[in-house]
Scaffold this motif. Structure first.
Motif, PDB file in Angstrom:
ATOM      1  N   ASP A 145       0.890   3.179   2.596  1.00 21.81           N
ATOM      2  CA  ASP A 145       1.614   2.948   4.369  1.00 21.81           C
ATOM      3  C   ASP A 145       2.785   3.070   3.813  1.00 21.81           C
ATOM      4  O   ASP A 145       3.728   3.267   4.692  1.00 21.81           O
ATOM      5  CB  ASP A 145       1.161   1.165   4.202  1.00 21.81           C
ATOM      6  CG  ASP A 145      -0.494   1.435   5.482  1.00 21.81           C
ATOM      7  OD1 ASP A 145      -0.838   1.934   5.866  1.00 21.81           O
ATOM      8  OD2 ASP A 145      -0.948   0.231   5.319  1.00 21.81           O
ATOM      9  N   ASP A 196      -3.343 -14.864  12.732  1.00 19.56           N
ATOM     10  CA  ASP A 196      -2.061 -13.934  12.283  1.00 19.56           C
ATOM     11  C   ASP A 196      -1.419 -13.969  13.401  1.00 19.56           C
ATOM     12  O   ASP A 196       0.110 -14.693  13.046  1.00 19.56           O
ATOM     13  CB  ASP A 196      -2.185 -12.597  11.735  1.00 19.56           C
ATOM     14  CG  ASP A 196      -3.426 -12.943  10.328  1.00 19.56           C
ATOM     15  OD1 ASP A 196      -2.957 -14.105   9.871  1.00 19.56           O
ATOM     16  OD2 ASP A 196      -3.560 -12.153   9.509  1.00 19.56           O
ATOM     17  N   ASN A 251       0.640  -1.059  -0.090  1.00 18.95           N
ATOM     18  CA  ASN A 251       0.016  -0.554  -0.098  1.00 18.95           C
ATOM     19  C   ASN A 251       0.862   1.614  -0.308  1.00 18.95           C
ATOM     20  O   ASN A 251       1.597   1.474   1.192  1.00 18.95           O
ATOM     21  CB  ASN A 251      -0.492  -0.039   1.336  1.00 18.95           C
ATOM     22  CG  ASN A 251      -1.711   1.135   1.385  1.00 18.95           C
ATOM     23  OD1 ASN A 251      -1.821   2.220   0.954  1.00 18.95           O
ATOM     24  ND2 ASN A 251      -2.945   1.133   1.663  1.00 18.95           N
ATOM     25  N   THR A 276       1.223  -4.739  10.455  1.00 13.47           N
ATOM     26  CA  THR A 276       0.220  -5.495   9.961  1.00 13.47           C
ATOM     27  C   THR A 276      -0.514  -4.812  10.549  1.00 13.47           C
ATOM     28  O   THR A 276      -0.604  -3.916  11.332  1.00 13.47           O
ATOM     29  CB  THR A 276       0.195  -6.556   9.734  1.00 13.47           C
ATOM     30  OG1 THR A 276      -0.768  -7.054   9.118  1.00 13.47           O
ATOM     31  CG2 THR A 276      -0.093  -7.102  11.330  1.00 13.47           C
ATOM     32  N   SER A 277      -2.297  -4.966   9.779  1.00 17.39           N
ATOM     33  CA  SER A 277      -3.475  -3.809   9.952  1.00 17.39           C
ATOM     34  C   SER A 277      -3.704  -4.673  10.724  1.00 17.39           C
ATOM     35  O   SER A 277      -4.794  -4.938  12.101  1.00 17.39           O
ATOM     36  CB  SER A 277      -4.145  -3.575   9.140  1.00 17.39           C
ATOM     37  OG  SER A 277      -3.912  -2.680   8.262  1.00 17.39           O
ATOM     38  N   SER A 278      -3.751  -6.052  10.545  1.00 14.76           N
ATOM     39  CA  SER A 278      -4.379  -7.613  11.329  1.00 14.76           C
ATOM     40  C   SER A 278      -4.324  -7.355  12.595  1.00 14.76           C
ATOM     41  O   SER A 278      -3.003  -7.429  12.978  1.00 14.76           O
ATOM     42  CB  SER A 278      -3.795  -8.478  10.582  1.00 14.76           C
ATOM     43  OG  SER A 278      -4.459 -10.324  11.414  1.00 14.76           O
ATOM     44  N   SER A 279      -5.384  -7.829  13.638  1.00 13.93           N
ATOM     45  CA  SER A 279      -5.200  -8.375  15.132  1.00 13.93           C
ATOM     46  C   SER A 279      -5.615  -9.758  15.447  1.00 13.93           C
ATOM     47  O   SER A 279      -6.051  -9.879  16.021  1.00 13.93           O
ATOM     48  CB  SER A 279      -6.372  -6.424  15.961  1.00 13.93           C
ATOM     49  OG  SER A 279      -7.543  -6.774  15.470  1.00 13.93           O
ATOM     50  N   GLU A 280      -6.544 -10.145  14.005  1.00 11.49           N
ATOM     51  CA  GLU A 280      -6.585 -11.494  13.935  1.00 11.49           C
ATOM     52  C   GLU A 280      -5.078 -12.414  14.687  1.00 11.49           C
ATOM     53  O   GLU A 280      -4.398 -12.337  14.326  1.00 11.49           O
ATOM     54  CB  GLU A 280      -6.824 -12.537  12.912  1.00 11.49           C
ATOM     55  CG  GLU A 280      -8.081 -11.747  12.485  1.00 11.49           C
ATOM     56  CD  GLU A 280      -8.984 -11.567  12.667  1.00 11.49           C
ATOM     57  OE1 GLU A 280      -9.762 -13.119  12.866  1.00 11.49           O
ATOM     58  OE2 GLU A 280      -9.909 -11.055  13.022  1.00 11.49           O
ATOM     59  N   GLU A 281      -6.720 -13.288  15.389  1.00 17.38           N
ATOM     60  CA  GLU A 281      -5.183 -13.897  16.656  1.00 17.38           C
ATOM     61  C   GLU A 281      -4.779 -14.797  16.000  1.00 17.38           C
ATOM     62  O   GLU A 281      -3.283 -15.148  16.106  1.00 17.38           O
ATOM     63  CB  GLU A 281      -6.583 -14.566  17.854  1.00 17.38           C
ATOM     64  CG  GLU A 281      -5.475 -15.450  18.779  1.00 17.38           C
ATOM     65  CD  GLU A 281      -6.439 -16.062  19.574  1.00 17.38           C
ATOM     66  OE1 GLU A 281      -5.626 -17.092  20.377  1.00 17.38           O
ATOM     67  OE2 GLU A 281      -7.257 -16.006  19.972  1.00 17.38           O
ATOM     68  N   ARG A 338       0.568  -3.986  15.682  1.00 20.33           N
ATOM     69  CA  ARG A 338      -0.455  -3.823  14.797  1.00 20.33           C
ATOM     70  C   ARG A 338      -0.535  -2.363  14.465  1.00 20.33           C
ATOM     71  O   ARG A 338      -0.258  -1.258  15.444  1.00 20.33           O
ATOM     72  CB  ARG A 338      -1.527  -4.369  15.154  1.00 20.33           C
ATOM     73  CG  ARG A 338      -2.682  -4.432  14.652  1.00 20.33           C
ATOM     74  CD  ARG A 338      -4.248  -4.586  15.610  1.00 20.33           C
ATOM     75  NE  ARG A 338      -5.625  -4.451  14.569  1.00 20.33           N
ATOM     76  CZ  ARG A 338      -6.119  -3.885  15.236  1.00 20.33           C
ATOM     77  NH1 ARG A 338      -6.395  -2.953  16.136  1.00 20.33           N
ATOM     78  NH2 ARG A 338      -7.442  -3.526  14.925  1.00 20.33           N
ATOM     79  N   LYS A 339      -0.772  -2.282  12.908  1.00 18.20           N
ATOM     80  CA  LYS A 339      -0.808  -0.610  13.184  1.00 18.20           C
ATOM     81  C   LYS A 339      -1.887  -0.210  13.218  1.00 18.20           C
ATOM     82  O   LYS A 339      -2.975  -0.209  12.665  1.00 18.20           O
ATOM     83  CB  LYS A 339      -0.293  -0.308  11.482  1.00 18.20           C
ATOM     84  CG  LYS A 339       0.935  -0.817  10.823  1.00 18.20           C
ATOM     85  CD  LYS A 339       0.543  -0.703   9.091  1.00 18.20           C
ATOM     86  CE  LYS A 339       0.662  -1.724   8.044  1.00 18.20           C
ATOM     87  NZ  LYS A 339       1.036  -1.985   6.873  1.00 18.20           N
ATOM     88  N   PRO A 340      -1.802   1.313  14.520  1.00 13.19           N
ATOM     89  CA  PRO A 340      -3.141   1.541  14.601  1.00 13.19           C
ATOM     90  C   PRO A 340      -3.261   2.566  13.673  1.00 13.19           C
ATOM     91  O   PRO A 340      -2.981   3.085  13.071  1.00 13.19           O
ATOM     92  CB  PRO A 340      -2.544   2.677  16.076  1.00 13.19           C
ATOM     93  CG  PRO A 340      -1.027   2.752  15.989  1.00 13.19           C
ATOM     94  CD  PRO A 340      -0.316   1.608  14.859  1.00 13.19           C
ATOM     95  N   VAL A 341      -5.258   3.085  14.112  1.00  9.65           N
ATOM     96  CA  VAL A 341      -5.373   3.998  12.868  1.00  9.65           C
ATOM     97  C   VAL A 341      -4.639   5.298  13.762  1.00  9.65           C
ATOM     98  O   VAL A 341      -4.309   6.363  12.641  1.00  9.65           O
ATOM     99  CB  VAL A 341      -6.733   4.119  13.039  1.00  9.65           C
ATOM    100  CG1 VAL A 341      -7.319   5.268  12.282  1.00  9.65           C
ATOM    101  CG2 VAL A 341      -7.454   3.024  12.473  1.00  9.65           C
ATOM    102  N   LEU A 375       1.685  -8.300   6.220  1.00 12.56           N
ATOM    103  CA  LEU A 375       0.768  -9.590   6.305  1.00 12.56           C
ATOM    104  C   LEU A 375       0.116 -10.080   4.940  1.00 12.56           C
ATOM    105  O   LEU A 375       0.321 -10.822   3.800  1.00 12.56           O
ATOM    106  CB  LEU A 375       0.415  -9.771   7.228  1.00 12.56           C
ATOM    107  CG  LEU A 375       0.907 -10.676   8.620  1.00 12.56           C
ATOM    108  CD1 LEU A 375      -0.053 -11.016   9.674  1.00 12.56           C
ATOM    109  CD2 LEU A 375       1.977 -11.140   8.051  1.00 12.56           C
ATOM    110  N   LYS A 376      -0.527  -8.463   4.565  1.00 13.24           N
ATOM    111  CA  LYS A 376      -0.973  -9.030   2.944  1.00 13.24           C
ATOM    112  C   LYS A 376      -0.287  -8.189   1.773  1.00 13.24           C
ATOM    113  O   LYS A 376       0.026  -6.936   1.517  1.00 13.24           O
ATOM    114  CB  LYS A 376      -2.680  -8.335   3.546  1.00 13.24           C
ATOM    115  CG  LYS A 376      -3.896  -9.528   3.123  1.00 13.24           C
ATOM    116  CD  LYS A 376      -4.933  -8.487   3.663  1.00 13.24           C
ATOM    117  CE  LYS A 376      -6.716  -8.807   2.968  1.00 13.24           C
ATOM    118  NZ  LYS A 376      -7.431  -8.084   1.970  1.00 13.24           N
TER     119      LYS A 376
END
Lengths: 538, 152
Positions: free
Chosen positions: B17, B105, B14, B98-103, B119-122, B69-70
């Motif tokens: 990013d 991942d 991105n 990454t943006s993902s906070s999926e466990e 995890r990249k915060p907003v 990750l993506k």
């Protein structure tokens, strides 16, 4: 002269002799008659004494001349009365004409064995079996009338008849085929309507015949069954295949029992055959139904799995892709603020600030929504938890994050069975909430504890904050429902919905209590495990 | 901030990013050279000096890899697996960004040998803060592994 005298004397002597002889003969016969009558009387008395039957003797004019004690006690007349009355008064039925006809038969010398109904002096009646026969003694005809009260026999007969009727009714109306066989295997007497319906043969067709229902190929099996039963064994619910009239097969469940006579000898067997066609059909349908059901369950499960996978993918996408543009908006807004500070006036800076605030709020909303959806998806890992220490940790984290001094009240020794990570989220949400709504208080206090209401153990988080209007308390646990403005109390409105969902996954309930400016309390149950106190009470 | 000589490899597709990460690094005065690749395949080509990076010296390893990750073509987790599998690269610190906070991942990243997971915060301010910690740790405090010579 002398001769004449001698002859005269001789004749005289002869006359006297003959005269005496005749007299002697008469005397002897009179004596004999007397003796005979005496013997008869004795015999009669003997009979009278021991007879259980009524005995009446009538003379040839049908007058009662003798009656025994049994007659007196049975009819209720005295002997004197009996000897005076017409014997016809003792008989209720048959009619006088029949009695007259019988009398003629007896007068012809015949004996009779008849059933009559006799009448007592008081008018009551009893069934009787009578044996009447003429007795001729010295040329005089007497009638010996022996009467047996057969009330008991009649009652027994009636009972037997009733029982037979009932039995016949049961056999004839039974929904199962019933038939009996003799030792040779011929049908004896029973072949009920259900058997007719089941096998197709009429009773008249099979009586006395060998059982026609056994197909050729089942003959040896039938013989084995027959011989087992004839040895005295009963068999219950044997699944067999038999044939109908016409040869079509029929599935039956057969029960057979040996039949015995009074001496206990086996005289045959009784069979009860239940039509299994319907049950077989139903079993088949049930199997089919189960099969389709399993198929349906498999289909639904797979569909559900697909939906779940889609949901995972969606959440993943939300997590990544929805947040990325937000980061750009926030980051570049910040970059503009920094890099073009001199070119922006106060209004421009304010606009950018608002953009950033909105972006960050959107970020929070996404995070909370993700958490809400995640707690529905994650697998529960249920263990015994020390809730007191879990709460203390959550309280410390809450305090560190909010940087506020709170008076915490968390007692020792509270425990529950549940998922520690999910329950931490519950406590964090409730604590965050409590901290937020006690912001205006000088001495904020947050209490975690356990109480028993209506026999149920409730955990609670209570604060001394601004509370809420209890009339909206049902809305508290719905996502995005807020009772306070976001400006005064920031938040996404998802926290309590998350709490409710986690407690729901533990099989528990949530409940809120509060009033405006009087603090709030949030109650929840965790039925998965027992509290220590409950365990102590055991 | 004390400078550590090595370069940083940023794997990010991105462009926003990339821009913001570079800005955050700059804000934290991290002056290391930053090489940017925009998909997983390019990242592996870079690390193993293949294709358009065939002239790159493979011994010139980045001090840290910032890995999204993506990614297009080859995903971040797959890139991480390749890095850890190869003797030449398995010791390079990898920070998942990454943006993902999926466990899932998080768990997979660590089990594949990621060194950090950010995890990249907003909120961009918090992102700058995170990058600051990152730089402080991986570029200043952390002793990089000795170069591993590959036996030909």
């Amino acid at each position: 002269m002398a001769i004449i005298v001698l002859l005269t004397l001789g004749a005289f002597s002869l006359i006297i002799y003959y005269f005496h002889r005749e007299r002697l003969d008469r005397l002897r016969s009179e004596y004999e008659a007397l003796a005979e009558r005496h013997a008869l009387t004795e015999h009669f008395e003997y009979l009278t004494k021991y007879a259980n039957d009524i005995i009446i003797v009538l003379d040839d004019s049908w007058n009662i001349i003798e009656a025994n004690d049994r007659a007196i006690s049975s009819y209720g007349y005295s002997l004197g009365e009996l000897l005076r009355i017409d014997y016809g008064r003792l008989i209720e039925s048959p009619s006088r004409e029949i009695v007259a006809r019988r009398r003629q038969a007896l007068e012809r010398g015949e004996s009779l064995l008849i059933e009559e109904t006799h009448k007592r002096k008081d008018g009551s009646i009893f069934p009787a079996e009578a044996s009447i026969r003429p007795i001729v003694s010295h040329g005089i005809t007497y009638y010996q009338y022996i009467i047996r009260d057969i009330t008991e026999r009649k009652t027994a007969e009636r009972l037997l008849y009733d029982r037979n009727q009932h039995l016949a009714m049961i056999i004839n109306s039974a929904p199962v085929g019933i038939y009996d066989l003799d030792l040779d295997g011929r049908i004896k007497s029973i072949w009920n309507p259900a058997a007719e319906k089941l096998f197709g043969w009429k009773r008249e067709e099979v009586l006395g015949k060998f059982l026609p229902t056994v197909p050729e190929q089942s003959m040896s099996e039938y013989e084995a069954l027959h011989s087992i039963t004839m040895q005295g064994e009963s068999l219950t619910d044997v699944a067999l295949e038999r044939q109908r009239k016409g040869g079509s097969p029929v599935a039956i469940s057969l029960s057979v029992s040996p039949l015995h006579d009074q001496q206990g000898n086996i005289t045959g067997m009784l069979s009860i055959a239940v039509d299994m066609t319907k049950r077989k059909e139903m079993e088949k349908q049930l199997r089919l139904l189960n099969l389709t059901l399993e198929q349906k369950v498999a289909e639904r499960t797979s569909r559900l799995r697909n939906i779940n996978e889609e949901l995972e993918a969606f959440s993943y996408s939300v997590s990544h892709d929805l947040r990325a543009p937000l980061r750009s908006i926030d980051g570049f807004s910040q970059a503009v603020m920094e890099d073009y500070e001199d070119k922006l006036d106060a209004s421009g800076r304010d606009h950018l600030k608002r953009i950033r605030a909105a972006t960050q709020r959107m970020g929070l909303l996404i995070d909370d929504l993700l958490q809400l959806s995640r707690i529905t998806r994650v697998d529960m890992r249920t263990v015994e938890i020390n809730l007191s220490s879990l709460a203390s940790t959550a309280a410390r984290e809450t305090e560190e994050q909010t940087k506020r001094r709170i008076a915490w009240k968390i007692p020792e020794g509270l425990s529950a069975t549940g998922d520690p990570r999910l329950l931490t989220i519950v406590l964090r949400n409730l604590f965050d909430n409590a901290v937020k709504f006690t912001a205006a208080k000088e001495n904020p206090t947050i209490e975690f504890g356990r109480t028993v209401m209506n026999g149920t153990s409730w955990f609670y988080v209570r604060d001394n904050g601004v509370g809420f209007d209890p009339k909206y308390k049902d809305k508290l646990f719905t996502a995005f429902q807020r009772l306070h403005s976001a400006k005064d109390y920031p938040g996404t409105g998802i926290g309590l919905a998350t709490v409710k969902r986690i407690i729901g996954r533990h099989g528990g309930e949530v409940w809120a209590d509060g009033a405006i400016d009087a603090g709030a309390a949030f109650f929840f149950t965790i039925p998965g495990g027992r509290t220590e106190e409950q365990e102590c009470m055991q | 901030m004390k400078k550590s000589g090595g370069k940083i490899l940023l794997v990010e597709d991105n462009s926003d990013d990339i821009e913001l990460t570079l800005r955050a690094l700059k804000k934290n005065r991290i002056a290391n050279r930053i090489d940017v690749v925009t998909d997983g395949e390019e990242a592996l080509d870079y690390l193993f000096s293949r294709e358009k990076y065939r002239d790159r010296n493979p011994d010139d390893k980045p001090v840290v890899i910032l890995l999204d990750l993506k990614l297009p073509k080859i995903g971040g987790l797959e890139v991480l697996r390749e890095i850890r599998r190869d003797e030449r690269t398995k010791l390079i610190p990898v920070v998942i960004l990454t943006s993902s906070s999926e466990e899932q991942d998080l768990v997979t990243s660590y089990s594949l040998g990621a060194n950090s997971y950010i995890r990249k915060p907003v909120d961009f301010d918090r992102f700058i803060e995170a990058v600051n910690h990152l730089g402080l740790y991986w570029l200043v405090l952390n002793e990089p592994p000795p170069c591993v010579r590959i036996q030909p």
